[in-house]
Every structure is written in C-alpha cells, then in structure tokens.
Design a protein around this motif. Structure first.
Motif, mmCIF file in Angstrom:
data_model
loop_
_atom_site.group_PDB
_atom_site.id
_atom_site.type_symbol
_atom_site.label_atom_id
_atom_site.label_comp_id
_atom_site.label_asym_id
_atom_site.label_seq_id
_atom_site.Cartn_x
_atom_site.Cartn_y
_atom_site.Cartn_z
ATOM 1 N N LEU A 134 -15.621 12.203 34.936
ATOM 2 C CA LEU A 134 -16.690 11.712 35.414
ATOM 3 C C LEU A 134 -16.269 12.198 37.074
ATOM 4 N N GLU A 135 -17.659 12.569 37.686
ATOM 5 C CA GLU A 135 -17.292 13.093 39.514
ATOM 6 C C GLU A 135 -17.815 11.623 39.893
ATOM 7 N N LEU A 136 -17.429 11.492 40.701
ATOM 8 C CA LEU A 136 -17.305 10.208 41.782
ATOM 9 C C LEU A 136 -18.919 10.256 42.563
ATOM 10 N N THR A 137 -20.068 10.915 42.675
ATOM 11 C CA THR A 137 -21.357 10.578 42.646
ATOM 12 C C THR A 137 -21.620 10.371 40.782
ATOM 13 N N GLU A 138 -21.506 10.944 40.493
ATOM 14 C CA GLU A 138 -21.568 9.415 39.070
ATOM 15 C C GLU A 138 -21.215 7.759 38.410
ATOM 16 N N VAL A 139 -19.950 8.552 38.786
ATOM 17 C CA VAL A 139 -19.281 6.359 39.015
ATOM 18 C C VAL A 139 -20.441 5.575 39.645
ATOM 19 N N HIS A 140 -20.300 6.086 40.925
ATOM 20 C CA HIS A 140 -20.945 5.501 41.818
ATOM 21 C C HIS A 140 -22.415 5.237 41.023
ATOM 22 N N ARG A 141 -23.332 5.826 40.753
ATOM 23 C CA ARG A 141 -24.447 6.295 40.435
ATOM 24 C C ARG A 141 -24.058 4.456 38.984
ATOM 25 N N ILE A 142 -23.597 5.300 37.799
ATOM 26 C CA ILE A 142 -23.399 4.418 36.896
ATOM 27 C C ILE A 142 -22.909 2.255 37.135
#
Length: 183
Positions: free
Chosen positions: A113-121
């Motif tokens: 996952l991209e860091l932005t995806e992790v933050h969104r989750i």
C-alpha cells in the motif's frame, strides 16, 4: 476393507469428509468440504474404482478456467488426499490424482500500500470498535488472525516489544443457501 465396485466417488468423498473432520482444524475442514461440494459434482456418480486420470485432468482444467488455477491446485491436493486414504483402505488399487496434471499458478508480485492509502485506512478504522487492531496490523504486517489473537501479556512496555505467539482462527458458520461475505 475390500474394493466395492458399487461405491461412487460422491459416497466415498462424503465418508472421507466425515473421517477427517475429527483430525482437522475447523477452517481446514471447511475448505476441504467446500472444494469437494463445489467442484466434484460432475464426477460424484462415477464409480470410485472407475475414476480415471483423464477425468481428474478434465475436472482440474474446468476448475482452472471457471474458478482459478489456485482453486484447481487446492482441489487436486484435497482429492489426492481422499484417494490416498482410499488406496490405503483397499478401496481402489491406485490414486488417479497422483498422475493428474496440476494447473500452474502464476505468482503475482504483491504491491504494498502507498502511505496515503495506509493513512486513509487508519482514518476510516480509527472510530471503529477494533480500529487499534488495524493500526497494529498495518504497522507490523500482521495477518488478521495474528492481530485478533493479541493480548496485553504479549506487549512489553518496558522493552517496547510485542510478541506474536499465536493466531485466532475464525470459525465459519455456513448457512444453507447463503454464501459467506467476501465470496
């Protein structure tokens, strides 16, 4: 036991599933049962002693094209185990799965996952009842069962370490006529 020329593959698979239920983990048994019930239908009425390598090859190819190569491989392992037990018990002279062609599984590189995806989750999971589990699982790369099995005794605040010692298996309740979520 002696060879029973009238026993069908379906009858044997039903008997085999009853036998192995005692010695397998619930999740493993559910997987075996699902593979057998979902994919072995076309051969259920075939006499156990008459099942051929060609029939197994055709079944595996059908599963490969209609489901996936991974499912076909899992079906091959499961049916091979069932036939191995039948051979040991003298119900069939040989295991046709032993000579069957197993479909190749193409391995796909996992893309993290991209860091932005992790933050969104984490933003979405935070207010949920088990939101902290997502934080721990994503930070440490834990599997779902490992994260679910964590207890306070696994955490050492003095050393800043977390010990992953076990996993929790989900017990699936399969209802007639309904599929589990995610399928």
């Amino acid at each position: 036991a002696a060879i029973n020329a009238r026993q069908t593959l379906g009858q044997w698979l039903d008997e085999w599933l009853l036998q192995i239920k005692r010695s397998r983990k619930p999740r493993t048994f559910t997987t075996y049962e699902s593979l057998v019930r979902t994919h072995c239908g076309p051969l259920r009425e075939t006499k156990l002693v008459a099942v051929t390598v060609r029939q197994i090859d055709d079944l595996l190819e059908h599963v490969r094209t209609t489901s996936s190569p991974t499912t076909a491989g899992n079906l091959h392992r499961t049916s091979r185990a069932a036939f191995s037990t039948a051979v040991r018990r003298g119900l069939v002279p040989t295991n046709p799965c032993r000579y069957a062609t197993v479909p190749r599984v193409r391995h796909v590189e996992v893309v993290p996952l991209e860091l932005t995806e992790v933050h969104r989750i984490l933003r979405i999971a935070h207010p949920e009842r088990n939101g902290a589990r997502w934080s721990v699982a994503l930070a440490l790369g834990l599997r779902q069962g490992e994260a679910l099995a964590l207890t306070w005794s696994d955490l050492d605040l003095d050393t800043g370490t977390l010990a992953v010692r076990r996993h929790r298996a989900r017990h699936h309740r399969q209802e007639k006529g309904r599929q589990r979520r995610g399928q």
